[in-house]
Motif scaffolding. Structure first.
Motif, mmCIF file in Angstrom:
data_model
loop_
_atom_site.group_PDB
_atom_site.id
_atom_site.type_symbol
_atom_site.label_atom_id
_atom_site.label_comp_id
_atom_site.label_asym_id
_atom_site.label_seq_id
_atom_site.Cartn_x
_atom_site.Cartn_y
_atom_site.Cartn_z
ATOM 1 N N UNK A 1 6.478 -8.917 -5.215
ATOM 2 C CA UNK A 1 6.755 -10.340 -5.037
ATOM 3 C C UNK A 1 6.535 -10.759 -3.581
ATOM 4 N N UNK A 2 6.892 -9.863 -2.654
ATOM 5 C CA UNK A 2 6.726 -10.151 -1.228
ATOM 6 C C UNK A 2 5.326 -9.785 -0.728
ATOM 7 N N UNK A 3 4.485 -9.283 -1.644
ATOM 8 C CA UNK A 3 3.120 -8.845 -1.298
ATOM 9 C C UNK A 3 3.132 -7.767 -0.213
ATOM 10 N N UNK A 4 4.114 -6.885 -0.322
ATOM 11 C CA UNK A 4 4.246 -5.771 0.617
ATOM 12 C C UNK A 4 3.578 -4.539 -0.006
ATOM 13 N N UNK A 5 2.298 -4.392 0.225
ATOM 14 C CA UNK A 5 1.533 -3.321 -0.400
ATOM 15 C C UNK A 5 1.970 -1.935 0.071
ATOM 16 N N UNK A 6 2.431 -1.842 1.313
ATOM 17 C CA UNK A 6 2.867 -0.560 1.841
ATOM 18 C C UNK A 6 4.039 0.006 1.071
ATOM 19 N N UNK A 7 5.058 -0.829 0.828
ATOM 20 C CA UNK A 7 6.237 -0.385 0.095
ATOM 21 C C UNK A 7 5.885 -0.057 -1.351
ATOM 22 N N UNK A 8 5.001 -0.858 -1.943
ATOM 23 C CA UNK A 8 4.575 -0.609 -3.328
ATOM 24 C C UNK A 8 3.903 0.758 -3.431
ATOM 25 N N UNK B 1 19.238 -0.227 -12.891
ATOM 26 C CA UNK B 1 18.051 -1.045 -12.687
ATOM 27 C C UNK B 1 18.440 -2.505 -12.503
ATOM 28 N N UNK B 2 19.330 -3.004 -13.359
ATOM 29 C CA UNK B 2 19.773 -4.396 -13.269
ATOM 30 C C UNK B 2 20.450 -4.657 -11.924
ATOM 31 N N UNK B 3 21.326 -3.752 -11.518
ATOM 32 C CA UNK B 3 22.035 -3.923 -10.257
ATOM 33 C C UNK B 3 21.069 -3.912 -9.073
ATOM 34 N N UNK B 4 20.047 -3.053 -9.155
ATOM 35 C CA UNK B 4 19.078 -2.988 -8.069
ATOM 36 C C UNK B 4 18.257 -4.269 -7.984
ATOM 37 N N UNK B 5 17.944 -4.862 -9.135
ATOM 38 C CA UNK B 5 17.139 -6.085 -9.159
ATOM 39 C C UNK B 5 17.918 -7.302 -8.684
ATOM 40 N N UNK B 6 19.223 -7.314 -8.884
ATOM 41 C CA UNK B 6 20.013 -8.511 -8.591
ATOM 42 C C UNK B 6 21.085 -8.291 -7.536
ATOM 43 N N UNK C 1 13.503 2.953 -7.557
ATOM 44 C CA UNK C 1 12.131 2.838 -7.076
ATOM 45 C C UNK C 1 11.405 1.669 -7.752
ATOM 46 N N UNK C 2 11.646 1.501 -9.047
ATOM 47 C CA UNK C 2 11.023 0.393 -9.781
ATOM 48 C C UNK C 2 11.480 -0.947 -9.226
ATOM 49 N N UNK C 3 12.750 -1.019 -8.846
ATOM 50 C CA UNK C 3 13.278 -2.260 -8.277
ATOM 51 C C UNK C 3 12.604 -2.565 -6.940
ATOM 52 N N UNK C 4 12.355 -1.521 -6.138
ATOM 53 C CA UNK C 4 11.649 -1.707 -4.868
ATOM 54 C C UNK C 4 10.238 -2.234 -5.130
ATOM 55 N N UNK C 5 9.592 -1.681 -6.132
ATOM 56 C CA UNK C 5 8.229 -2.107 -6.464
ATOM 57 C C UNK C 5 8.198 -3.569 -6.880
ATOM 58 N N UNK C 6 9.165 -3.973 -7.730
ATOM 59 C CA UNK C 6 9.227 -5.361 -8.185
ATOM 60 C C UNK C 6 9.366 -6.315 -6.999
#
Length: 257
Positions: free
Chosen positions: A85-92, A144-149, A76-81
């Motif tokens: 960045x994409x300025x997708x407030x809905x997903x955040x 977390x690392x795998x989700x981010x990259x 979930x944290x990776x989705x938020x990050x």
């Protein structure tokens, strides 16, 4: 009314799914919310152990629940990050709401377990011990690392360096074993082993990734978006390693008293 982890988690999940249907561009967050079977299964197992009053089963179920929720929260944290960045407030919004719900379930289960184990200890049927599992913390940090990259398809050499983490898995399991035994000497030895393995492992990963990471900097700009993502993710990974070391040190200090 006694706390029950599984119904609480399912209730919050249903709430977030309903919200997501009304919020534009929240599909990425909704996809993660729906894939929470491991948490639901672990929560149900914890409920059973909690009601059963078996100290050993309760400790094991709590460890499993903590690992499942930490991995879920990492996703979930990776989705938020990425959404920020994409300025997708809905997903955040959806991911943040579900993150809060998962954290609440995790914290309540820890608190209720602590109370239950203390009662069992007074009754002479249990010996209280910390619920933290360093192996679960390390597993969540990797996820977390795998989700981010994960979408960047890094070079094979880098992937091999990142995945060759059996040394840290062994080191964190040694920390867990020493903590459960409340053995000062074993804990000192386990901490030294973790420090040595952790520093060697992280140096190897940084070298393969060809980036420079500051321990307290998670916002390192770079002309290459891919390099930026690795810089950011590696800094977070290093911070998680430092947190494990600090928590182990705190337990050691307490054991020495």
């Amino acid at each position: 009314m006694p706390f029950a982890a599984a119904p609480e988690f399912k209730k919050h999940k249903a709430k977030c799914e309903a919200e997501a249907k009304k919020i534009p561009n929240s599909g990425d967050a909704l996809a993660v919310v729906k894939k929470s079977g491991d948490v639901e299964k672990a929560a149900a197992a914890w409920d059973k152990a909690y009601k059963g009053g078996d100290a050993k089963a309760l400790r094991e179920a709590l460890a499993d629940l903590l690992q499942a929720t930490k991995i879920f929260r990492a996703k979930l944290s990776a989705v938020i990050v990425k959404a920020q960045k994409a300025k997708n407030e809905g997903a955040v919004e959806v991911a943040a709401d579900m993150l809060g719900g998962a954290m609440n379930v995790e914290q309540m289960a820890q608190l209720e377990s602590q109370f239950a184990l203390k009662k069992l200890e007074k009754a002479g049927s249990a010996k209280e011990m910390p619920a933290t599992t360093f192996f679960a913390d390390w597993t969540a940090a990797k996820k977390m690392f795998e989700a981010l990259t994960g979408k960047k398809k890094p070079a094979e050499g880098f992937l091999l360096a990142f995945r060759a983490s059996s040394g840290l898995e062994k080191a964190t399991k040694a920390l867990d074993a020493a903590t459960r035994a409340n053995d000062v000497d074993a804990l000192q030895k386990a901490i030294k082993g973790f420090e040595k393995t952790g520093s060697e492992y992280f140096a190897t990963v940084k070298k393969k990734a060809k980036v420079s990471v500051a321990a307290d900097d998670t916002d390192i700009p770079d002309e290459s978006e891919e390099a930026f993502n690795y810089d950011q993710a590696l800094a977070i990974l290093l911070k998680n390693l430092n947190v494990i070391r600090k928590e182990a040190g705190d337990i050691l200090a307490e054991a020495r008293k």
